[in-house]
Design a protein around this motif. Sequence first.
Motif, mmCIF file in Angstrom:
data_model
loop_
_atom_site.group_PDB
_atom_site.id
_atom_site.type_symbol
_atom_site.label_atom_id
_atom_site.label_comp_id
_atom_site.label_asym_id
_atom_site.label_seq_id
_atom_site.Cartn_x
_atom_site.Cartn_y
_atom_site.Cartn_z
ATOM 1 N N PRO A 89 -5.997 14.156 12.752
ATOM 2 C CA PRO A 89 -6.215 14.653 14.101
ATOM 3 C C PRO A 89 -7.176 14.364 14.461
ATOM 4 O O PRO A 89 -7.347 14.504 15.711
ATOM 5 N N ASP A 90 -8.558 15.300 13.803
ATOM 6 C CA ASP A 90 -10.541 15.551 14.226
ATOM 7 C C ASP A 90 -10.607 14.378 14.060
ATOM 8 O O ASP A 90 -11.980 15.299 14.811
ATOM 9 N N GLY A 91 -10.747 13.258 13.942
ATOM 10 C CA GLY A 91 -11.035 12.117 13.681
ATOM 11 C C GLY A 91 -11.945 12.126 12.589
ATOM 12 O O GLY A 91 -12.664 11.403 11.849
ATOM 13 N N ILE A 92 -12.114 13.409 11.205
ATOM 14 C CA ILE A 92 -12.501 12.950 10.528
ATOM 15 C C ILE A 92 -11.898 12.286 9.395
ATOM 16 O O ILE A 92 -10.463 12.229 9.547
ATOM 17 N N GLY A 114 0.610 -0.976 0.155
ATOM 18 C CA GLY A 114 0.411 0.049 0.323
ATOM 19 C C GLY A 114 0.782 1.185 -0.158
ATOM 20 O O GLY A 114 2.377 1.357 -0.091
ATOM 21 N N SER A 115 0.307 2.433 -0.092
ATOM 22 C CA SER A 115 0.719 3.611 -0.123
ATOM 23 C C SER A 115 0.001 4.495 1.480
ATOM 24 O O SER A 115 -0.952 4.174 1.453
ATOM 25 N N LEU A 116 1.360 5.374 2.217
ATOM 26 C CA LEU A 116 0.598 6.265 2.994
ATOM 27 C C LEU A 116 1.268 7.436 2.567
ATOM 28 O O LEU A 116 2.166 7.724 2.562
ATOM 29 N N THR A 117 0.324 8.471 2.456
ATOM 30 C CA THR A 117 -0.040 9.824 2.408
ATOM 31 C C THR A 117 -0.025 11.333 2.809
ATOM 32 O O THR A 117 -1.602 10.751 3.795
ATOM 33 N N THR A 118 0.961 11.650 3.773
ATOM 34 C CA THR A 118 0.374 12.547 5.057
ATOM 35 C C THR A 118 1.253 13.274 4.756
ATOM 36 O O THR A 118 2.206 13.699 4.649
ATOM 37 N N ARG A 119 0.907 14.233 6.109
ATOM 38 C CA ARG A 119 2.400 15.531 6.228
ATOM 39 C C ARG A 119 3.583 14.876 6.698
ATOM 40 O O ARG A 119 3.908 14.083 7.375
ATOM 41 N N ALA A 120 4.878 15.559 6.058
ATOM 42 C CA ALA A 120 6.153 15.346 6.420
ATOM 43 C C ALA A 120 5.996 15.981 8.100
ATOM 44 O O ALA A 120 5.511 16.239 8.979
ATOM 45 N N GLN A 152 -2.319 9.215 15.139
ATOM 46 C CA GLN A 152 -2.299 10.375 16.808
ATOM 47 C C GLN A 152 -1.061 9.937 16.995
ATOM 48 O O GLN A 152 -1.002 11.480 17.498
ATOM 49 N N ARG A 153 0.202 9.684 16.531
ATOM 50 C CA ARG A 153 1.400 10.027 16.582
ATOM 51 C C ARG A 153 1.980 11.465 15.920
ATOM 52 O O ARG A 153 2.704 12.037 16.174
ATOM 53 N N THR A 154 1.736 11.458 14.717
ATOM 54 C CA THR A 154 1.985 12.526 14.095
ATOM 55 C C THR A 154 1.503 13.621 13.791
ATOM 56 O O THR A 154 2.170 14.285 13.663
ATOM 57 N N GLY A 155 -0.381 13.770 14.676
ATOM 58 C CA GLY A 155 -0.732 14.812 14.785
ATOM 59 C C GLY A 155 -1.072 15.142 12.882
ATOM 60 O O GLY A 155 -1.088 16.913 13.028
ATOM 61 N N THR A 156 -0.973 14.423 12.075
ATOM 62 C CA THR A 156 -1.279 14.906 10.825
ATOM 63 C C THR A 156 -2.560 14.044 9.890
ATOM 64 O O THR A 156 -2.207 12.691 10.546
ATOM 65 N N PRO A 157 -2.735 14.452 9.209
ATOM 66 C CA PRO A 157 -4.034 13.902 8.528
ATOM 67 C C PRO A 157 -3.079 13.053 7.068
ATOM 68 O O PRO A 157 -1.809 13.488 6.724
ATOM 69 N N ALA A 158 -3.284 12.140 7.219
ATOM 70 C CA ALA A 158 -2.999 11.070 6.409
ATOM 71 C C ALA A 158 -4.397 10.158 5.801
ATOM 72 O O ALA A 158 -5.123 9.906 5.938
ATOM 73 N N VAL A 159 -3.364 9.553 3.882
ATOM 74 C CA VAL A 159 -5.139 8.257 3.674
ATOM 75 C C VAL A 159 -3.835 7.550 3.472
ATOM 76 O O VAL A 159 -2.785 7.887 2.799
ATOM 77 N N LEU A 160 -3.909 6.311 3.712
ATOM 78 C CA LEU A 160 -3.140 4.986 3.405
ATOM 79 C C LEU A 160 -3.981 4.038 2.768
ATOM 80 O O LEU A 160 -5.466 4.017 2.893
#
Length: 158
Positions: free
Chosen positions: A80-83, A6-12, A56-64
């Motif tokens: 991080p806000d649960g959306i 798979g791939s994970l896209t998130t903020r650095a 939770q660990r990064t505090g950034t939005p992500a798409v997996l």
Amino acid sequence: MGNSGGSLTTRATRELHGLMREAGLTGIDDTEALAEDWQVTDFSDAGQRSLSALVQRTGTPAVLVSFHDSDVGFIEALTPDGIGWEGLLNREMAESYEIPLEHFPIESAVADALAWSAAAGLTPDEEAIRHTLTGSALFAEELSSALMVALGLPRATS
């Protein structure tokens, strides 16, 4: 046989690979830098609740996106806000694997993807999102790449 990772896209985030391992992702490959501090990292396997733990660990939005033999892509996204939202790529192929399409309704996925994108500070393209969630391709990775653009994620840096 195609890709089953798979791939994970998130903020650095510093130490992203370590945080990914802590969250249950394995077989982590190199990270590709995108514009605006976003990045994409391929992996071979994700544990259950890996995305939630990582956000939770990064505090950034992500798409997996997890791929099944490059034929089908399972999408999970969270802020991080649960959306968050879930979706499915390459529905025609998914049907041939007897994946229950009713578990992945398109209209709610589109609406939730728009909300996630806005919460992540991006500018999505609703029709392009719908097109990727209803389209078909030889490889699910092609639809995944198109989805990232539709969500408003920046392209790779030069």
